[in-house]
Design an enzyme around this catalytic site. Structure first.
Site, PDB file in Angstrom:
ATOM      1  N   HIS A  99      -6.201  -0.261  -4.784  1.00 48.20           N
ATOM      2  CA  HIS A  99      -5.444  -1.495  -4.543  1.00 48.20           C
ATOM      3  C   HIS A  99      -6.335  -2.733  -4.649  1.00 48.20           C
ATOM      4  CE1 HIS A  99      -1.648   0.256  -2.919  1.00 48.20           C
ATOM      5  NE2 HIS A  99      -2.443   1.278  -2.635  1.00 48.20           N
ATOM      6  N   GLU A 155      -5.363  -5.718  -4.802  1.00 46.88           N
ATOM      7  CA  GLU A 155      -4.770  -6.806  -4.001  1.00 46.88           C
ATOM      8  C   GLU A 155      -5.160  -6.694  -2.528  1.00 46.88           C
ATOM      9  OE1 GLU A 155      -3.256  -4.137  -4.920  1.00 46.88           O
ATOM     10  OE2 GLU A 155      -1.877  -3.465  -3.343  1.00 46.88           O
ATOM     11  N   CYS A 171      -0.951   1.902  -7.639  1.00 51.03           N
ATOM     12  CA  CYS A 171      -0.524   2.994  -6.760  1.00 51.03           C
ATOM     13  C   CYS A 171       0.870   3.473  -7.166  1.00 51.03           C
ATOM     14  CB  CYS A 171      -0.603   2.528  -5.311  1.00 51.03           C
ATOM     15  SG  CYS A 171      -0.641   3.884  -4.130  1.00 51.03           S
TER      16      CYS A 171
END
Lengths: 83, 230
Positions: free
Chosen positions: B195, B197, B86
């Site tokens: 994302h 994560e 990002c």
């Protein structure tokens, strides 16, 4: 000291959705005569004068102020300013 | 494997990244403040999402000149895995570690939702545990993820297998060629808008992102083993 005015614009090949949205709004306000809107940035610098001021401005524009992948820039150097 | 998570003023996915590596992957991880100047002793570098320096001027433009960045560029040159997610992707673009630039989303809205990604290239150190053309579920959360590059660069990305992830189905932000993530030519620097994560734990709707971190770990183990036996 010199006042430097930097104008940053999106390259012609790059779509400007912000400009399109503003144009649509202008059309909704009946400004049908507006045919295109492109949004850019205007930055003022106060710089110490030097013999290579042009090269300095171009370097700082290339490195930080503009992203030359998507943006063009031009600048003007104004007369002596006292600050 | 010891991983650095770079923290800028305005980073806000640093803890998610830390959690994914420490608890998801079970590996050593440390925060590294942006004003540090060394990444000695780290095997991998993560640049997390957020709004570094308030996105002033352009997303990532100011972070690119932070004190830690020469060390990040050095790590990339040494072939260490460098992942930018990002805002991290935006910083890698601004730093010139990846080609192209980000524009505002085509519909001008900040978009936060889970999307389908297609794994275009599973022959990278980041994606070896995915199947080619596999569809995975990973969240996006950005206002400027509309990837742009000129046609020559796009051709280079395509022919070099550098397009790693694309949006499957609807393109949420107007990115060129539906691009969601790209690697550099050497293959050790990955930038992606989604994302992984945030999708590294089954409790978080999807754990598809965890395999990305596991791929990095596998690569590290293999190269450490190769170095040991050579």
């Amino acid at each position: 000291m010199r006042k430097v005015k930097v104008y940053i614009t999106l390259k012609e090949s790059v779509l400007d959705p912000q400009g399109q949205a503003v144009m649509q709004s202008l059309h909704n306000m009946d400004y049908q005569n507006v045919k295109n809107v492109r949004i850019g940035k205007y930055i003022e610098l106060e710089m110490e004068d030097s013999a290579d001021i042009n090269q300095q401005i171009e370097a700082l524009c290339d490195k930080l102020l503009a992203n030359t992948v998507i943006e063009n820039y031009r600048y003007e150097i104004d007369e002596e300013v006292h600050s | 494997m010891k991983t650095a998570v770079i923290v800028f003023p305005g980073s806000n996915c640093d803890q998610d990244m830390y959690y994914a590596i420490k608890d998801g992957l079970g590996e050593e991880v440390e925060y590294v403040w942006h004003a540090e100047t060394s990444l000695d002793g780290f095997d991998a570098v993560m640049i997390p999402g957020g709004f570094s320096y308030g996105d002033y001027l352009r997303s990532g433009a100011i972070a690119r000149f932070a004190g830690i960045m020469p060390a990040v560029i050095q790590a990339a040159r040494e072939g260490k895995p460098v992942l930018g997610v990002c805002n991290g992707f935006q910083i890698l673009l601004e730093a010139g570690l990846l080609p192209g630039a980000m524009l505002k989303n085509k519909k001008l809205k900040f978009i936060c939702k889970t999307v389908n990604l297609k794994v275009e290239n599973n022959n990278t150190l980041f994606t070896s545990l995915y199947k080619k053309n596999e569809i995975i579920r990973i969240p996006i959360a950005h206002g400027e993820g509309n990837y742009y590059c000129d046609d020559e660069t796009l051709h280079m990305l395509k022919t070099g297998g550098q397009i790693v992830f694309t949006y499957d189905g609807e393109n949420p932000n107007g990115s060129k060629a539906n691009i969601a993530g790209i690697v550099n030519r050497a293959g050790n620097v990955l930038g992606m808008m989604p994302h992984p994560e945030r999708a590294a734990d089954a409790l978080l709707e999807s754990s598809d992102g965890l395999r990305l971190f596991q791929s990095i770990l596998n690569h590290w183990r293999e190269s450490a083993h190769a170095a040991y036996t050579s």
